[in-house]
Write a protein that holds these residues in place. Structure first.
Motif, PDB file in Angstrom:
ATOM      1  N   TRP A  21      -5.280  36.208  58.393  1.00  0.00           N
ATOM      2  CA  TRP A  21      -4.381  35.198  58.945  1.00  0.00           C
ATOM      3  C   TRP A  21      -3.734  34.310  57.888  1.00  0.00           C
ATOM      4  O   TRP A  21      -2.715  33.712  58.139  1.00  0.00           O
ATOM      5  CB  TRP A  21      -5.116  34.297  59.937  1.00  0.00           C
ATOM      6  N   MET A  22      -4.369  34.186  56.732  1.00  0.00           N
ATOM      7  CA  MET A  22      -3.853  33.247  55.748  1.00  0.00           C
ATOM      8  C   MET A  22      -4.332  33.565  54.346  1.00  0.00           C
ATOM      9  O   MET A  22      -5.298  34.296  54.152  1.00  0.00           O
ATOM     10  CB  MET A  22      -4.281  31.819  56.087  1.00  0.00           C
ATOM     11  N   LYS A  23      -3.626  32.970  53.414  1.00  0.00           N
ATOM     12  CA  LYS A  23      -4.026  33.016  52.014  1.00  0.00           C
ATOM     13  C   LYS A  23      -3.924  31.582  51.500  1.00  0.00           C
ATOM     14  O   LYS A  23      -2.953  30.884  51.794  1.00  0.00           O
ATOM     15  CB  LYS A  23      -3.102  33.934  51.229  1.00  0.00           C
ATOM     16  N   VAL A  24      -4.936  31.142  50.778  1.00  0.00           N
ATOM     17  CA  VAL A  24      -4.918  29.816  50.171  1.00  0.00           C
ATOM     18  C   VAL A  24      -4.844  30.016  48.668  1.00  0.00           C
ATOM     19  O   VAL A  24      -5.603  30.799  48.104  1.00  0.00           O
ATOM     20  CB  VAL A  24      -6.179  29.001  50.537  1.00  0.00           C
ATOM     21  N   ARG A  25      -3.886  29.317  48.057  1.00  0.00           N
ATOM     22  CA  ARG A  25      -3.766  29.442  46.605  1.00  0.00           C
ATOM     23  C   ARG A  25      -3.789  28.059  45.974  1.00  0.00           C
ATOM     24  O   ARG A  25      -3.495  27.055  46.624  1.00  0.00           O
ATOM     25  CB  ARG A  25      -2.516  30.205  46.219  1.00  0.00           C
ATOM     26  N   LYS A  44       0.948  31.655  55.268  1.00  0.00           N
ATOM     27  CA  LYS A  44       0.690  32.365  56.513  1.00  0.00           C
ATOM     28  C   LYS A  44       1.891  33.233  56.830  1.00  0.00           C
ATOM     29  O   LYS A  44       2.985  32.991  56.325  1.00  0.00           O
ATOM     30  CB  LYS A  44       0.433  31.372  57.651  1.00  0.00           C
ATOM     31  N   ASN A  45       1.695  34.213  57.673  1.00  0.00           N
ATOM     32  CA  ASN A  45       2.805  35.062  58.091  1.00  0.00           C
ATOM     33  C   ASN A  45       3.834  34.237  58.860  1.00  0.00           C
ATOM     34  O   ASN A  45       3.506  33.251  59.521  1.00  0.00           O
ATOM     35  CB  ASN A  45       2.314  36.196  58.994  1.00  0.00           C
ATOM     36  N   ASP A  46       5.082  34.685  58.789  1.00  0.00           N
ATOM     37  CA  ASP A  46       6.130  34.073  59.593  1.00  0.00           C
ATOM     38  C   ASP A  46       5.766  34.241  61.065  1.00  0.00           C
ATOM     39  O   ASP A  46       5.061  35.167  61.433  1.00  0.00           O
ATOM     40  CB  ASP A  46       7.469  34.749  59.319  1.00  0.00           C
TER      41      ASP A  46
END
Length: 146
Positions: A21-25, A44-46
């Motif tokens: 669902w997400m990526k945190v950078r 997050k995805n569009d």
């Protein structure tokens, strides 16, 4: 300040967490004055945000539990398809509407895109949680004639 001079320059970017669902950078940045800092960014995805309106003008909402704040909220239906990038916004809106409300739209109007990925540094862009989230939404109005 000139528009072509970045207010903040990214020196490095590291993914610190990722799921479907997400990526945190975490980005190390340098400001115009030479000072450095750290920013956390959620990717997050569009997604599509749907405004379902029936023939009588009733707007349909869905109740969602939002874990980060531990409460339930009434919201417009919205969502993304995590497994699929580049989904047609109208197809996504139809799917999310049916999944979240059980409704099927007879007519759909694409209202527009609030933020394009390429516009992410524009001052006049509208973000969803702009302090931490790099995502945009497509807004659609759906009408059921019956």
């Amino acid at each position: 300040m000139a528009d072509d001079v970045p207010e903040i320059m990214t020196l490095s970017s590291t993914a610190v967490y990722q799921n479907r669902w997400m990526k945190v950078r975490e980005d190390i940045v340098e400001r115009q004055d030479g000072s450095q800092g750290v920013y956390g960014v959620v990717e997050k995805n569009d997604f599509s945000l749907i405004v379902p309106i029936d023939a009588a003008g009733t707007v349909y909402l869905v109740e969602q539990f939002r874990y980060p704040v531990g409460k339930r909220f009434w919201e417009l239906p919205q969502g993304s398809w995590e497994e699929q990038e580049g989904v047609d916004p109208l197809e996504l809106a139809h799917g999310e509407l049916q999944e979240e409300t059980g409704l099927v739209a007879d007519d759909m109007t694409y209202v527009g895109q609030l933020l394009k990925r390429t516009d992410i540094r524009r001052r006049d862009a509208i973000f969803s949680s702009p302090a931490v989230c790099a995502r945009y939404r497509r807004t659609l109005t759906l009408k059921n004639k019956g």
